[in-house]
Design a protein around this motif. Structure first.
Motif, short mmCIF file in Angstrom:
data_model
loop_
_atom_site.label_atom_id
_atom_site.label_comp_id
_atom_site.label_asym_id
_atom_site.label_seq_id
_atom_site.Cartn_x
_atom_site.Cartn_y
_atom_site.Cartn_z
N PRO A 115 13.41 -15.54 -5.75
CA PRO A 115 14.15 -14.84 -5.17
C PRO A 115 13.18 -13.72 -4.16
O PRO A 115 12.28 -13.92 -3.55
N ARG A 116 14.38 -13.28 -3.01
CA ARG A 116 13.79 -12.71 -2.05
C ARG A 116 12.26 -12.14 -2.42
O ARG A 116 11.19 -11.93 -1.78
N LYS A 117 12.15 -10.89 -3.13
CA LYS A 117 10.78 -10.13 -3.95
C LYS A 117 9.46 -11.05 -4.24
O LYS A 117 8.23 -10.87 -4.07
N GLN A 118 9.98 -12.86 -4.52
CA GLN A 118 9.04 -13.62 -4.91
C GLN A 118 8.21 -14.05 -3.88
O GLN A 118 7.30 -14.99 -3.56
N GLN A 119 9.11 -14.18 -2.71
CA GLN A 119 8.55 -15.07 -1.35
C GLN A 119 7.42 -14.50 -1.15
O GLN A 119 6.98 -13.72 -0.82
N HIS A 120 6.84 -15.94 -0.39
CA HIS A 120 5.72 -15.37 0.40
C HIS A 120 5.82 -14.27 1.26
O HIS A 120 6.54 -14.41 2.93
N THR A 121 4.91 -13.69 1.23
CA THR A 121 4.74 -12.54 2.89
C THR A 121 3.38 -13.50 3.88
O THR A 121 3.06 -13.96 3.40
N ALA A 122 4.06 -13.02 4.87
CA ALA A 122 2.50 -13.78 5.72
C ALA A 122 0.62 -13.28 5.50
O ALA A 122 -0.35 -14.40 5.08
N HIS A 123 0.76 -12.53 4.80
CA HIS A 123 -0.26 -12.22 4.51
C HIS A 123 -1.07 -12.84 3.62
O HIS A 123 -1.70 -12.83 3.15
N LYS A 124 -0.05 -12.76 2.24
CA LYS A 124 -0.32 -13.80 1.35
C LYS A 124 -0.98 -15.47 1.76
O LYS A 124 -1.57 -15.93 0.93
N ILE A 125 0.34 -15.56 2.56
CA ILE A 125 0.32 -16.99 3.33
C ILE A 125 -1.69 -17.37 3.80
O ILE A 125 -2.25 -18.32 3.15
N TYR A 126 -1.86 -16.56 4.52
CA TYR A 126 -3.28 -16.22 5.07
C TYR A 126 -4.59 -16.13 3.91
O TYR A 126 -4.84 -16.98 3.83
N THR A 127 -3.90 -15.34 2.88
CA THR A 127 -4.97 -14.67 1.95
C THR A 127 -5.30 -16.48 1.18
O THR A 127 -6.13 -16.41 0.51
#
Length: 126
Positions: free
Chosen positions: A79-91
């Motif tokens: 779902p859209r709200k559970q997709q990775h943000t760029a910051h989350k991918i970086y961490t």
């Protein structure tokens, strides 16, 4: 930015053969007074470049891109709200893959963010 050789030669000519000021030479040539000042004495020449910053060129390796693509592929079904943000991918890159980037640089996260945006465009366009 280096100037063209003909401009450099004109600056040196005006310096050696006329009584023009740096300001007048800048006005005649249509360039910045700072540029004229830089080349006025001849100690700085346009064909000599300063060495680079020493920064690594490619901190985003193929392994990093593969990890980002894996994250983006898993986001397709989420779902859209559970997709990775760029910051989350970086961490996740730092935690799971030991991604160091360029040793304490703040710009590494920005590089990952930019790469995520580029890869997202590729994924959504196909």
């Amino acid at each position: 930015m280096a100037i063209a050789m003909d401009i450099y030669e004109k600056i040196r000519y005006y310096r050696e053969h006329t009584d023009f000021s740096q300001r007048n030479v800048a006005k005649i040539l249509g360039i910045s007074r700072n540029t004229v000042k830089k080349y006025w004495e001849g100690q700085t020449v346009p064909w000599e470049r300063k060495p680079g910053s020493g920064r690594k060129k490619d901190i985003i390796t193929d392994e990093v891109k593969a990890f980002i693509m894996k994250c983006l592929d898993s986001d397709r079904k989420a779902p859209r709200k559970q997709q990775h943000t760029a910051h989350k991918i970086y961490t996740r890159l730092v935690a799971e893959c030991g991604f160091e980037g360029c040793e304490g640089c703040e710009g590494c996260e920005a590089s990952v963010r930019r790469t995520v945006a580029e890869l997202k465009d590729k994924v959504t366009n196909y």
